[in-house]
Design a protein around this motif. Structure first.
Motif, PDB file in Angstrom:
ATOM      1  N   ARG A 506      -5.901  -0.044  -1.689  1.00  0.00           N
ATOM      2  CA  ARG A 506      -5.711  -0.507  -2.682  1.00  0.00           C
ATOM      3  C   ARG A 506      -7.351  -1.594  -2.876  1.00  0.00           C
ATOM      4  O   ARG A 506      -7.271  -1.830  -3.195  1.00  0.00           O
ATOM      5  CB  ARG A 506      -4.781  -1.192  -2.177  1.00  0.00           C
ATOM      6  CG  ARG A 506      -2.846  -0.371  -3.309  1.00  0.00           C
ATOM      7  CD  ARG A 506      -2.193  -1.866  -2.990  1.00  0.00           C
ATOM      8  NE  ARG A 506      -0.503  -1.456  -3.026  1.00  0.00           N
ATOM      9  CZ  ARG A 506       0.140  -0.863  -1.992  1.00  0.00           C
ATOM     10  NH1 ARG A 506       0.138  -0.766  -1.422  1.00  0.00           N
ATOM     11  NH2 ARG A 506       1.018  -0.648  -2.891  1.00  0.00           N
ATOM     12  N   LEU A 533       0.405   8.344   0.092  1.00  0.00           N
ATOM     13  CA  LEU A 533       1.516   7.861  -0.326  1.00  0.00           C
ATOM     14  C   LEU A 533       2.215   8.909   0.583  1.00  0.00           C
ATOM     15  O   LEU A 533       2.866   9.062   1.940  1.00  0.00           O
ATOM     16  CB  LEU A 533       2.420   7.928  -1.116  1.00  0.00           C
ATOM     17  CG  LEU A 533       4.010   7.588  -1.740  1.00  0.00           C
ATOM     18  CD1 LEU A 533       3.676   6.999  -0.312  1.00  0.00           C
ATOM     19  CD2 LEU A 533       4.505   8.061  -2.109  1.00  0.00           C
ATOM     20  N   ASN A 575       9.019   8.130  -2.094  1.00  0.00           N
ATOM     21  CA  ASN A 575       9.529   7.360  -3.264  1.00  0.00           C
ATOM     22  C   ASN A 575      10.689   7.376  -3.546  1.00  0.00           C
ATOM     23  O   ASN A 575      11.821   6.660  -3.913  1.00  0.00           O
ATOM     24  CB  ASN A 575       9.305   8.299  -4.688  1.00  0.00           C
ATOM     25  CG  ASN A 575       7.321   8.173  -4.189  1.00  0.00           C
ATOM     26  OD1 ASN A 575       7.292   7.103  -4.362  1.00  0.00           O
ATOM     27  ND2 ASN A 575       7.185   9.350  -5.859  1.00  0.00           N
ATOM     28  N   ILE A 578      11.663   4.351  -0.644  1.00  0.00           N
ATOM     29  CA  ILE A 578      11.566   3.564  -1.084  1.00  0.00           C
ATOM     30  C   ILE A 578      12.193   3.012  -2.445  1.00  0.00           C
ATOM     31  O   ILE A 578      11.510   1.491  -2.389  1.00  0.00           O
ATOM     32  CB  ILE A 578       9.408   3.688  -1.702  1.00  0.00           C
ATOM     33  CG1 ILE A 578       8.965   3.665  -0.766  1.00  0.00           C
ATOM     34  CG2 ILE A 578       9.212   2.322  -2.087  1.00  0.00           C
ATOM     35  CD1 ILE A 578       7.578   4.107  -0.884  1.00  0.00           C
ATOM     36  N   GLN A 579      12.114   3.750  -3.247  1.00  0.00           N
ATOM     37  CA  GLN A 579      13.431   3.163  -4.518  1.00  0.00           C
ATOM     38  C   GLN A 579      14.456   2.124  -3.732  1.00  0.00           C
ATOM     39  O   GLN A 579      15.239   0.749  -4.272  1.00  0.00           O
ATOM     40  CB  GLN A 579      13.582   3.912  -5.284  1.00  0.00           C
ATOM     41  CG  GLN A 579      14.606   3.529  -6.586  1.00  0.00           C
ATOM     42  CD  GLN A 579      13.602   2.587  -7.447  1.00  0.00           C
ATOM     43  OE1 GLN A 579      11.992   2.181  -7.408  1.00  0.00           O
ATOM     44  NE2 GLN A 579      14.268   2.018  -7.812  1.00  0.00           N
ATOM     45  N   LEU A 582      13.641  -1.094  -2.472  1.00  0.00           N
ATOM     46  CA  LEU A 582      13.577  -1.984  -3.085  1.00  0.00           C
ATOM     47  C   LEU A 582      14.487  -2.829  -3.790  1.00  0.00           C
ATOM     48  O   LEU A 582      15.052  -3.509  -4.220  1.00  0.00           O
ATOM     49  CB  LEU A 582      12.499  -0.866  -3.801  1.00  0.00           C
ATOM     50  CG  LEU A 582      10.703  -1.247  -4.251  1.00  0.00           C
ATOM     51  CD1 LEU A 582      10.383  -0.607  -4.982  1.00  0.00           C
ATOM     52  CD2 LEU A 582      10.565  -2.704  -3.280  1.00  0.00           C
ATOM     53  N   PRO A 615       9.970   3.176   3.993  1.00  0.00           N
ATOM     54  CA  PRO A 615       9.189   2.446   4.628  1.00  0.00           C
ATOM     55  C   PRO A 615       9.600   1.330   5.496  1.00  0.00           C
ATOM     56  O   PRO A 615      10.565   0.418   5.703  1.00  0.00           O
ATOM     57  CB  PRO A 615       8.528   1.352   2.761  1.00  0.00           C
ATOM     58  CG  PRO A 615       9.607   1.450   2.239  1.00  0.00           C
ATOM     59  CD  PRO A 615      10.871   2.583   2.588  1.00  0.00           C
ATOM     60  N   LYS A 619       4.884  -2.205   5.245  1.00  0.00           N
ATOM     61  CA  LYS A 619       4.835  -0.995   3.891  1.00  0.00           C
ATOM     62  C   LYS A 619       6.350  -1.622   2.643  1.00  0.00           C
ATOM     63  O   LYS A 619       5.605  -1.695   1.276  1.00  0.00           O
ATOM     64  CB  LYS A 619       5.466   0.414   4.094  1.00  0.00           C
ATOM     65  CG  LYS A 619       4.912   1.388   2.860  1.00  0.00           C
ATOM     66  CD  LYS A 619       3.600   1.584   2.341  1.00  0.00           C
ATOM     67  CE  LYS A 619       3.904   3.020   1.413  1.00  0.00           C
ATOM     68  NZ  LYS A 619       2.997   2.988   0.621  1.00  0.00           N
ATOM     69  N   THR A 620       6.660  -2.025   3.037  1.00  0.00           N
ATOM     70  CA  THR A 620       7.984  -2.841   2.696  1.00  0.00           C
ATOM     71  C   THR A 620       7.544  -4.207   1.484  1.00  0.00           C
ATOM     72  O   THR A 620       7.501  -4.617   0.443  1.00  0.00           O
ATOM     73  CB  THR A 620       9.254  -2.966   2.943  1.00  0.00           C
ATOM     74  OG1 THR A 620       9.649  -1.793   4.139  1.00  0.00           O
ATOM     75  CG2 THR A 620      10.384  -3.700   2.702  1.00  0.00           C
ATOM     76  N   GLU A 623       5.037  -3.174  -0.906  1.00  0.00           N
ATOM     77  CA  GLU A 623       5.880  -2.507  -2.118  1.00  0.00           C
ATOM     78  C   GLU A 623       6.798  -3.353  -2.810  1.00  0.00           C
ATOM     79  O   GLU A 623       6.726  -3.674  -4.003  1.00  0.00           O
ATOM     80  CB  GLU A 623       6.983  -1.055  -1.704  1.00  0.00           C
ATOM     81  CG  GLU A 623       5.991   0.060  -1.586  1.00  0.00           C
ATOM     82  CD  GLU A 623       5.513   0.577  -2.077  1.00  0.00           C
ATOM     83  OE1 GLU A 623       5.723   0.779  -3.700  1.00  0.00           O
ATOM     84  OE2 GLU A 623       4.149   1.603  -2.238  1.00  0.00           O
ATOM     85  N   ASP A 626       3.976  -5.389  -4.808  1.00  0.00           N
ATOM     86  CA  ASP A 626       3.420  -4.524  -5.966  1.00  0.00           C
ATOM     87  C   ASP A 626       4.834  -5.124  -7.141  1.00  0.00           C
ATOM     88  O   ASP A 626       4.083  -5.334  -8.330  1.00  0.00           O
ATOM     89  CB  ASP A 626       3.067  -3.180  -5.870  1.00  0.00           C
ATOM     90  CG  ASP A 626       1.925  -2.960  -4.729  1.00  0.00           C
ATOM     91  OD1 ASP A 626       1.425  -3.956  -4.285  1.00  0.00           O
ATOM     92  OD2 ASP A 626       1.966  -1.606  -4.101  1.00  0.00           O
TER      93      ASP A 626
END
Length: 710
Positions: A506, A533, A575, A578-579, A582, A615, A619-620, A623, A626
């Motif tokens: 980033r 990723l 993804n 990750i979703q 989240l 993650p 990483k969690t 995310e 973000d």
């Protein structure tokens, strides 16, 4: 040896004075003469001149002499035929030597390169009793030359293996040596080597097959096979393998190890169409000879290791300032390759660290193969990820253990450790100190905020903070440029790696945009993000494995079709996970406004996130951060993901210094065991579990007092 006496000029006497001849009273004429005994010629002379006195020969005076003291009346002096010193009263003037030389004779030691042609009758040689027979004892002067001491010449025969001194009485037909044992109280040994041309490896080719020659250089590897021992020698011309055989699987010349300077005599042979020297003799060089050869080799290696001073792929003021350091690191890496020093490439296990390492790997593997052969990369190179953004004790322990095994098994040198995307912080120091015990050199290419203490353990350190830069110039960018300095031929192959590194970390530095634009004809921004990723996701499952092959496919360094399918699949899986993470975490985030106006979001990743899956906590937290920065687009935001004994910090718009905060907490909170670091606004902190509440509270206070920007 004899020569004329310099004082009496060979007469044997010296003239003391002269006196009147007592026989003729100075007249020089004889008083009487017997004509009957006189010849006709003398009679004519007498009639003309008269008769000369026999004693003084007509002079009328005689010389009074004394024997020459220098030569004792001999008219000659005698010297030792060995050392030239004067000999008094020689018993045998033609063969005499002085007393000193009589007890100090020359005994020759035949080098293994010598053969029967180098042996002369009448000379003394060192030998080893090799076997006994009823008619005598066989003696080896070297592995190729053997003679016999006949039983008639041997009193008490030596035991097999005993060292002896022998006189070569004669060289008989068929090359048989007739030897006589000698016992000497004092002697001088002379090493006898075959006179052969000195060559370097670049001068040896297949047309020289069967020829004997000599080479000098450094042993860079000792490899024991089921047959011979293979010594790889580095000289000013390059490298050449030398095979020495004693018996199947037995180590030849066990006193010779990697790093030593040697002289080798041998025969040029071909093995699989490659030049190889069959060793007849190998000697360790020391002192002045060692220094001369080592200096000669080092000079050539230093020239060959010169890096390519080429323009960067993009414009960067920071990298221009760093260029001298980058060139230095590139040269040290090339020198290690030219010395066949094993290389361990350690990198952080994320997209930035992986792209950094792959860039260096692509540069050095062709050079390692060129120098060491097709299988050299398996012996001289290893890439390994580090879970933490620093060189952990677990990592250095594994590296030292493997290095010591390779040293014992293959005779390899201790490795050069290259740390990329880690290695700059105080947390690296314990491992560096342990590596120093074993003489392991270390290089660092990193963009984490550096601590000055680490530089004393490194032979090279590239970090943008050294020239006023920050973490925005990623390790992937730096390593790609260093890789091009090492091997410019791979420029096109790796030029997209800095862009993947930039999106993975980033980076908002101007260099990031330039590297992304550089490869826009090949990859769009979304494709670069997907590669980053996919790297993070796959490395999580690879854990401590390098993932060779898989990582290459993710980075499009192999088959392009495989790359597209693999990245698409990995991103889909990543993804989805990750979703799911989240959905769990965002429901349990607690937010509060700090004194400086920043929004601090806190999530307990130990209790409100899936564990042991992707993650991971770091990483969690990223995310979650973000998502929350989008929720508060116009405000400074800090996200804190914490567990029992750690906290991960992500920040936007809060101008804090995480390494500095860690140092302050460690000093202020005794007994909390605070450690950690990272970038200025992205990092992690560790502490003891019992002090978690106090540490997090004090951390929140420090974040709340930091400057913010909107």
């Amino acid at each position: 040896m004899s020569k004329e006496c310099p004082d009496c000029h060979g007469r044997g006497y010296e003239v003391v004075s002269t006196e009147i001849c007592p026989q003729c009273k100075g007249r020089g004429k004889s008083k009487s003469i017997d004509f009957m005994k006189m010849s006709e010629k003398n009679l004519d002379s007498f009639l003309k001149n008269g008769a000369a006195c026999e004693k003084c020969k007509g002079i009328g005076s005689i010389e009074v002499t004394t024997p020459c003291k220098t030569c004792d009346g001999l008219g000659k002096i005698y010297t030792c035929k060995v050392c030239g010193e004067r000999i008094e009263n020689p018993q045998d003037p033609d063969e005499e030597v002085c007393d000193s030389c009589a007890h100090s004779q020359y005994v020759y030691a035949l080098d293994e390169s010598c053969d029967l042609k180098d042996v002369e009758a009448g000379k003394l040689y060192h030998g080893i009793a090799s076997s006994k027979a009823s008619f005598g004892v066989f003696v080896d002067l070297n592995p190729h030359v053997r003679g016999l001491m006949h039983s008639s010449n041997v009193g008490v025969p030596p035991e097999v293996g005993d060292a002896v001194i022998v006189l070569v009485k004669s060289v008989k037909a068929g090359g048989k040596l007739d030897l006589i044992p000698k016992t000497l109280k004092k002697y001088e040994t002379i090493e006898l080597e075959k006179e052969l041309p000195l060559k370097n490896s670049a001068e040896i080719d297949s047309s020289m097959k069967g020829r004997l020659l000599r080479i000098e250089g450094e042993v860079i590897q000792v490899k024991q096979t089921s047959g011979p021992t293979i010594f790889t020698i580095s000289d000013e011309g390059g490298f050449v393998p030398c095979a020495a055989f004693e018996s199947a699987g037995k180590r030849s010349y066990p006193h010779i190890d990697a790093g030593m300077i040697v002289s080798i005599t041998g025969e040029v042979t071909l093995r699989d169409d490659q030049i190889q020297i069959e060793v007849m003799s190998m000697k360790l060089l020391t002192g002045e000879k060692e220094a001369i050869v080592k200096g000669r080799v080092e000079k050539v290696i230093d020239e060959k290791a010169a890096p390519a001073d080429i323009p960067f792929l993009v414009k960067s003021e920071i990298m221009e300032k760093l260029k001298p350091r980058m060139l230095h690191v590139a040269k040290e890496i090339k020198k290690a390759i030219l010395h066949s020093t094993p290389i361990i490439l350690r990198h952080h296990a994320d997209a930035d660290g992986i792209t950094s390492a792959i860039a260096i790997e692509r540069a050095i593997l062709p050079l390692i193969t060129e120098i060491g052969g097709t299988d050299a990369e398996y012996y001289f190179y290893k890439r390994a990820p580090s879970k933490a953004p620093f060189y952990e004790l677990a990592d250095v322990t594994r590296d030292i253990s493997f290095a010591l095994e390779d040293l014992s098994r293959h005779g390899q040198k201790m490795p050069l450790v290259i740390l990329v995307d880690n290695g700059s912080t105080e947390e690296d120091v314990p491992s560096m100190r342990q590596a120093r015990v074993y003489g392991i050199d270390m290089l660092v290419i990193d963009h984490h905020h550096p601590d000055e203490i680490v530089d004393q353990y490194l032979i090279g350190h590239v970090n943008p903070a050294h020239v006023g830069g920050d973490f925005g110039v990623t390790a992937g960018m730096l390593c790609a440029e260093v890789a091009r300095m090492i091997n410019p031929n791979i420029s096109d192959t790796i030029k997209h790696l800095p862009a993947v590194s930039a999106v993975g970390d980033r980076s908002e530095a101007p260099e990031a945009e330039r590297y992304i634009s550089l490869v826009s004809d090949r990859y769009n921004l979304e494709e670069l993000k997907e590669m980053a990723l996919a790297l993070d996701y796959e490395q999580f499952w690879l854990k401590f494995s390098s993932g060779k092959g898989l990582i290459d496919d993710i980075l499009d360094l192999g088959d392009h079709d495989t790359h597209k399918k693999l990245v698409s699949l990995l991103c889909e899986q990543a993804n989805t996970m990750i979703q799911e993470q989240l959905e769990t975490c965002l429901f349990n985030v607690k937010s509060q406004k700090l004194a400086n106006g920043a929004i601090m979001n806190v999530i307990d990743v130990e209790n409100y996130a899936q564990k042991f899956t992707f993650p991971p906590p770091g990483k969690t937290s990223g995310e979650v951060h973000d998502v929350l920065t989008k929720r508060y687009p116009d405000k400074p935001v800090v996200t804190l993901g914490y567990g029992p004994d750690f906290a991960v910090i992500r920040s936007k718009g809060v101008l804090m210094n995480i390494p500095k905060i860690v140092r302050e907490l460690r000093e202020e909170m005794k007994g909390a065991g605070v450690s950690g670091g990272g970038h200025l606004v992205v990092g992690s902190i560790k502490f003891v579990e019992g002090m978690r509440t106090e540490v997090l509270s004090r951390l929140a206070e420090k974040i709340g007092s930091a400057e913010v920007e909107y």
